[in-house]
Design a protein around this motif. Sequence first.
Motif, mmCIF file in Angstrom:
data_model
loop_
_atom_site.group_PDB
_atom_site.id
_atom_site.type_symbol
_atom_site.label_atom_id
_atom_site.label_comp_id
_atom_site.label_asym_id
_atom_site.label_seq_id
_atom_site.Cartn_x
_atom_site.Cartn_y
_atom_site.Cartn_z
ATOM 1 N N ARG A 117 0.826 -1.202 0.000
ATOM 2 C CA ARG A 117 0.000 0.000 0.000
ATOM 3 C C ARG A 117 0.865 1.259 0.000
ATOM 4 N NH1 ARG A 117 -3.905 0.406 4.984
ATOM 5 N NH2 ARG A 117 -4.567 -1.573 4.056
ATOM 6 N N PHE A 118 1.949 1.219 0.762
ATOM 7 C CA PHE A 118 2.849 2.371 0.812
ATOM 8 C C PHE A 118 3.516 2.614 -0.538
ATOM 9 C CE2 PHE A 118 7.235 3.886 1.361
ATOM 10 C CZ PHE A 118 7.000 5.112 1.956
ATOM 11 N N THR A 119 3.895 1.535 -1.217
ATOM 12 C CA THR A 119 4.583 1.660 -2.498
ATOM 13 C C THR A 119 3.699 2.289 -3.560
ATOM 14 O OG1 THR A 119 5.912 -0.293 -1.972
ATOM 15 C CG2 THR A 119 5.826 0.380 -4.278
ATOM 16 N N PHE A 120 2.417 1.927 -3.567
ATOM 17 C CA PHE A 120 1.540 2.378 -4.647
ATOM 18 C C PHE A 120 0.687 3.586 -4.279
ATOM 19 C CE2 PHE A 120 2.548 -1.949 -5.851
ATOM 20 C CZ PHE A 120 2.781 -1.820 -7.214
ATOM 21 N N THR A 121 0.597 3.919 -2.982
ATOM 22 C CA THR A 121 -0.190 5.089 -2.593
ATOM 23 C C THR A 121 0.661 6.168 -1.952
ATOM 24 O OG1 THR A 121 -0.745 4.228 -0.394
ATOM 25 C CG2 THR A 121 -2.200 3.615 -2.223
ATOM 26 N N GLY A 122 1.902 5.811 -1.545
ATOM 27 C CA GLY A 122 2.790 6.800 -0.945
ATOM 28 C C GLY A 122 2.580 6.993 0.534
ATOM 29 N N THR A 123 1.689 6.213 1.153
ATOM 30 C CA THR A 123 1.458 6.329 2.587
ATOM 31 C C THR A 123 1.108 4.980 3.158
ATOM 32 O OG1 THR A 123 0.138 7.410 4.318
ATOM 33 C CG2 THR A 123 -0.976 6.903 2.259
ATOM 34 N N VAL A 124 1.518 4.754 4.396
ATOM 35 C CA VAL A 124 1.199 3.492 5.054
ATOM 36 C C VAL A 124 -0.286 3.401 5.343
ATOM 37 C CG1 VAL A 124 1.544 2.138 7.144
ATOM 38 C CG2 VAL A 124 3.495 3.209 6.032
ATOM 39 N N GLY A 125 -0.899 4.516 5.725
ATOM 40 C CA GLY A 125 -2.324 4.515 6.031
ATOM 41 C C GLY A 125 -2.612 3.863 7.353
ATOM 42 N N ASN A 126 -3.812 3.312 7.493
ATOM 43 C CA ASN A 126 -4.228 2.700 8.740
ATOM 44 C C ASN A 126 -3.629 1.313 8.881
ATOM 45 O OD1 ASN A 126 -5.992 4.842 9.588
ATOM 46 N ND2 ASN A 126 -7.421 4.145 8.014
ATOM 47 N N ASP A 127 -3.454 0.921 10.103
ATOM 48 C CA ASP A 127 -3.015 -0.434 10.410
ATOM 49 C C ASP A 127 -4.027 -1.403 9.826
ATOM 50 O OD1 ASP A 127 -2.180 -2.788 11.500
ATOM 51 O OD2 ASP A 127 -1.896 -2.003 13.519
ATOM 52 N N VAL A 128 -3.545 -2.380 9.042
ATOM 53 C CA VAL A 128 -4.469 -3.319 8.425
ATOM 54 C C VAL A 128 -5.186 -4.161 9.462
ATOM 55 C CG1 VAL A 128 -3.187 -3.452 6.278
ATOM 56 C CG2 VAL A 128 -2.612 -5.018 8.124
ATOM 57 N N ARG A 129 -4.721 -4.173 10.692
ATOM 58 C CA ARG A 129 -5.398 -4.927 11.751
ATOM 59 C C ARG A 129 -6.500 -4.125 12.403
ATOM 60 N NH1 ARG A 129 -1.232 -5.995 16.009
ATOM 61 N NH2 ARG A 129 -0.843 -3.820 15.585
ATOM 62 N N SER A 130 -6.548 -2.824 12.126
ATOM 63 C CA SER A 130 -7.454 -1.944 12.851
ATOM 64 C C SER A 130 -8.854 -1.998 12.281
ATOM 65 C CB SER A 130 -6.948 -0.502 12.811
ATOM 66 O OG SER A 130 -5.680 -0.406 13.413
ATOM 67 N N ASP A 131 -9.805 -1.731 13.117
ATOM 68 C CA ASP A 131 -11.192 -1.602 12.719
ATOM 69 C C ASP A 131 -11.449 -0.132 12.439
ATOM 70 O OD1 ASP A 131 -13.790 -2.157 12.193
ATOM 71 O OD2 ASP A 131 -14.392 -2.498 14.275
ATOM 72 N N VAL A 132 -11.483 0.241 11.162
ATOM 73 C CA VAL A 132 -11.540 1.642 10.786
ATOM 74 C C VAL A 132 -12.928 2.209 11.031
ATOM 75 C CG1 VAL A 132 -11.185 3.260 8.893
ATOM 76 C CG2 VAL A 132 -9.788 1.203 9.045
ATOM 77 N N GLU A 133 -12.964 3.424 11.542
ATOM 78 C CA GLU A 133 -14.231 4.074 11.829
ATOM 79 C C GLU A 133 -14.956 4.401 10.539
ATOM 80 O OE1 GLU A 133 -15.715 8.156 13.969
ATOM 81 O OE2 GLU A 133 -14.068 7.017 14.822
ATOM 82 N N GLU A 134 -16.265 4.153 10.519
ATOM 83 C CA GLU A 134 -17.062 4.408 9.338
ATOM 84 C C GLU A 134 -17.535 5.857 9.327
ATOM 85 O OE1 GLU A 134 -19.885 0.951 8.502
ATOM 86 O OE2 GLU A 134 -19.410 0.681 10.606
ATOM 87 N N SER A 135 -17.744 6.376 8.129
ATOM 88 C CA SER A 135 -18.288 7.726 8.018
ATOM 89 C C SER A 135 -19.769 7.695 8.353
ATOM 90 C CB SER A 135 -18.086 8.262 6.597
ATOM 91 O OG SER A 135 -18.761 7.437 5.662
ATOM 92 N N GLU A 136 -20.207 8.736 9.003
ATOM 93 C CA GLU A 136 -21.606 8.837 9.396
ATOM 94 C C GLU A 136 -22.275 9.873 8.511
ATOM 95 O OE1 GLU A 136 -21.892 9.799 13.460
ATOM 96 O OE2 GLU A 136 -20.689 8.116 14.155
#
Length: 394
Positions: free
Chosen positions: A329-348
């Motif tokens: 993900r870092f290679t193709f987007t330029g950022t590590v982003g969120n931990d792949v183990r994390s439960d990402v908060e949904e938009s409301e």
Amino acid sequence: MDALLNQWLWRQEYWLPPGITWEDMKETEDVQYPRPRDLLFGVPCAFILTALRFLFERFVALPLSRKMGLRDKYKRKPSVKPVLEEFYLKKGKHPSETEVRYLSSECKMQIRQVEHWFRCRRNQDRPSITKKFSESSWRFTMYLISFLTGFALLINKPWFWDQKEFWTDYPYQPFEFSLYSYYMLQLGFYSSMLLTLAFDIKRKDLKEQTVHHFATIFLIIFSYCANYIRAGTFVMLLHDAADYFLELAKMCNYSKWKRTCNVLFIIFALVFSITRLYILPTRVIYSTYYSSMLRFQPFFGYYFFNALLMILQILHCFWAYMILRMIYRFTFTGTVGNDVRSDVEESEDSGQENSRPSEIETKTGYWNINNNRVSGKTVDNGVARINNGHSKTS
């Protein structure tokens, strides 16, 4: 009770190589060996570290998060809906399309409103950003202390440079109080993480983390009782070498320090690969499997200790796969982003009538445009009534 323990638990065949008895391991005034009862001090250590953690998070980590500009997002509370709440608690947090339709009819709500309610409810259960930061701060502090302590103790030991030294004079390797203190620190820390597991942030690899904690605790206990202290201390040091980089990267990620986070994550990935995917299997496991047999014949402790190491190595391969995903993900987007183990908060979404229709509503033909309801059997039937425009298209 003592006779029962001696017969089933402390049998010398389990803990000592063939030809060695407990009589041979008796202490003298000049030489002392590890004693299983010494590990009982790990119990109060676990409770002390648990208490220290709550104090640290409350009086150190939380003020630090505020100084770094972290603020918890406002989470909209869902409306009180007993039917939906009961379903959420008993049947699941992600209802299927059929279940959403059923709940919609039961509560006399639109389908989109039911979906919005579940999104808000799930977000209510997700940990706040300050809780994530505080938890990572504590783990970073403990991993760093453990690594520095272990490094200072082992840097001058012969087995730090040559792992064949694990077995020199085994099992007649005298007890060292400094190594005992290191053991108690590690045993207390991992035991405290099990005590707080129910309160910690739940990640997607929760089961793997639980297995890792239990395997580590068993490895610490068994390696001490069987006097595998040299191998045990080196394994613990290898594990601590990478973990504090990961926790520090998480702290930077929560603080929106993206570049620093990316650099630290790359360092973590390199250290993780070197210590757990190269040194551990090629130096430690090779030594425990093969070099140890030059000193003694295999016995129960030999198989059990190596089995624990293999469990840890399998988990390392699993986490290496997750790390590779993040590097991709870092290679193709330029950022590590969120931990792949994390439960990402949904938009409301706002839940108002001018919101985009849900997937289910699109299929059933219910749309909301400019706060007015448009109905039809399907979207493709070419007919829609727009109330505010009093127009008809076909």
